[in-house]
Design a protein around this motif. Structure first.
Motif, short mmCIF file in Angstrom:
data_model
loop_
_atom_site.label_atom_id
_atom_site.label_comp_id
_atom_site.label_asym_id
_atom_site.label_seq_id
_atom_site.Cartn_x
_atom_site.Cartn_y
_atom_site.Cartn_z
N ASN A 103 1.72 0.67 11.30
CA ASN A 103 2.87 1.41 10.98
C ASN A 103 3.52 1.19 9.67
O ASN A 103 3.94 2.05 8.67
N THR A 104 3.72 0.17 9.46
CA THR A 104 4.42 -0.45 8.17
C THR A 104 3.49 -0.71 7.10
O THR A 104 3.92 -0.09 5.88
N LEU A 105 2.12 -0.71 7.40
CA LEU A 105 0.99 -0.61 6.42
C LEU A 105 1.08 0.79 6.16
O LEU A 105 0.86 1.23 4.58
N LYS A 107 3.42 3.03 5.93
CA LYS A 107 4.61 3.37 5.15
C LYS A 107 4.69 2.87 3.57
O LYS A 107 4.96 3.38 2.73
N GLN A 108 4.11 1.48 3.42
CA GLN A 108 3.86 0.68 2.13
C GLN A 108 2.78 1.46 1.49
O GLN A 108 2.74 1.42 0.07
N HIS A 109 1.58 1.76 2.04
CA HIS A 109 0.31 2.38 1.24
C HIS A 109 0.71 3.60 0.48
O HIS A 109 0.09 3.56 -0.64
N ALA A 111 3.46 4.39 -1.22
CA ALA A 111 4.20 3.77 -2.42
C ALA A 111 3.37 2.94 -3.32
O ALA A 111 3.58 2.86 -4.67
N ASP A 112 2.57 2.19 -2.74
CA ASP A 112 1.83 1.08 -3.43
C ASP A 112 0.57 2.23 -4.42
O ASP A 112 0.34 1.96 -5.27
N LYS A 115 2.38 3.83 -7.22
CA LYS A 115 2.34 2.76 -8.21
C LYS A 115 0.86 2.62 -9.07
O LYS A 115 1.21 2.51 -10.24
N LYS A 130 -2.38 -4.60 -10.42
CA LYS A 130 -1.56 -4.68 -9.22
C LYS A 130 -0.45 -3.56 -9.41
O LYS A 130 0.12 -3.10 -10.15
#
Length: 130
Positions: A103-105, A107-109, A111-112, A115, A130
């Motif tokens: 779940n945290t992955l 959520k972060q995926h 945004a990444d 970027k 990066k």
């Protein structure tokens, strides 16, 4: 002027009708034939035949091929199971180790990924990106 138009329309229609009639006559000629040499009635070749005797069901039928013994059957089944397990271990189902980490992955995926898109940098092409 109207005569020329009339000739064109009516001659085109006549040509179309004559072509249609020729096609119909050719189709009829192709469907009719008088050659019956080698023709047999369908009922004479298909269906049950009366041999004048009753079938004897006490005679076991002959096998088309030699049958497996019990040992051969077990050996082949063991080989199949081993091959199935070998294939299953290669691709198998995905095992979820920790749902919270996934779940945290997730959520972060997002945004990444944004970027990377905004930076116009492709990590597949540039490993330092990066």
């Amino acid at each position: 002027m109207t005569t020329d138009t009339g000739k064109t329309v009516f001659s085109g229609t006549g040509r179309f009708c004559r072509m249609g009639a020729a096609v119909v006559f050719l189709a009829i000629a192709g469907c009719s034939s008088t050659n019956i040499e080698g023709a047999t009635p369908v009922a004479a070749t298909d269906g049950p035949k009366n041999t004048g005797t009753y079938p004897n069901l006490n005679i076991p039928p002959q096998a088309a091929a030699e049958q497996f013994t019990e040992a051969e059957k077990n050996a082949k089944l063991a080989q199949l199971k081993a091959e199935a397990q070998a294939q299953g271990s290669k691709g198998g189902a995905v095992k979820v180790a920790n749902p919270a980490a996934l779940n945290t992955l997730a959520k972060q995926h997002g945004a990444d990924a944004l970027k990377q898109i905004e930076a116009k940098c492709d990590p597949a092409l540039d490993p330092t990106c990066k």
